[in-house]
Enzyme design. Sequence first.
Site, short mmCIF file in Angstrom:
data_model
loop_
_atom_site.label_atom_id
_atom_site.label_comp_id
_atom_site.label_asym_id
_atom_site.label_seq_id
_atom_site.Cartn_x
_atom_site.Cartn_y
_atom_site.Cartn_z
N SER A 1 0.86 -1.17 0.00
CA SER A 1 0.00 0.00 0.00
C SER A 1 0.90 1.22 0.00
O SER A 1 2.10 1.14 0.31
CB SER A 1 -0.88 -0.01 1.26
OG SER A 1 -1.39 1.26 1.57
N TYR B 1 -2.53 -1.00 10.41
CA TYR B 1 -2.45 -1.20 8.96
C TYR B 1 -1.12 -0.70 8.41
O TYR B 1 -0.45 -1.39 7.63
CB TYR B 1 -3.62 -0.48 8.28
CG TYR B 1 -3.75 -0.78 6.81
CD1 TYR B 1 -4.34 -1.97 6.38
CD2 TYR B 1 -3.28 0.10 5.85
CE1 TYR B 1 -4.47 -2.26 5.03
CE2 TYR B 1 -3.41 -0.17 4.50
CZ TYR B 1 -4.00 -1.36 4.09
OH TYR B 1 -4.11 -1.64 2.75
#
Length: 267
Positions: free
Chosen positions: A146, A159
């Site tokens: 990401s 995350y």
Amino acid sequence: MSGSLFDLTGQVAVVTGTSRGLGQYLARALARAGADLILTSRRKETLAPFAEEIRDLGRRAVELELDVRDAESITAMAAQAAESFGQVHILVNNAGCNVRKPAVDVTWEDWNLVLDTNLRGSFFVAQAMARLMIPHHYGRIINIGSVTSVFGYAGLGPYCASRGGVRQLTMSLADDWGRHGITVNCLAPGWFRTAQNSVLYENKEWVEYLVDRIPLKRPGAPDDLDGAVVFLASEASRYITGQTLLIDGGISTGAMRATMRPADADE
């Protein structure tokens, strides 16, 4: 450059987390490039419609149950993958989850859910697939990271930790398995609308805030990832390993203006 460098005909790709979202787009791109697919989800029955779509493209598709937080599930999936096709050429380590909370509100269980899925799961699925690839001295492992693999954002503590870990893990595995003919790279999307974050995109002010910080002035569209995943899965990337490829519209440039820009600057 020959188009055959991007041809995946005759290759088998495992794509995890394909019951919905970006996993399906990634799998579809590989199928269109010629790959046969092993599709996975925690609930195998959810894969049937998508598997039929892949078969309609003229590719073989096998649906397998996989919970990346369960070691026995990973082992069973790998055995079934080998039984189904013999050789696995490509892994797209896509299964993931997120918990959005201020850091002071994150629970022990929140942390374990995200890290066990995104980081520990990615490692042990990659390990299981590498064990199938090593005897053939060939493999392409694509870990899904990401923009948070390189950036930190408030409200995404677990995350960001997991995706930063995926980036570091990618480099370690690239060094570990390169001698076996296996490349390991990280494909890192920026801000894409998915089932996990769709509620954010219902907030017009937040979307305007986001778009203002993306040099290409729009969030990602799912098919923006097609070329990148096929590239990393193909012979075109044969001398690339341990790298993180950001598909983010440029937001990782820093996305902050150092000077005021006239409104008519683009005219």
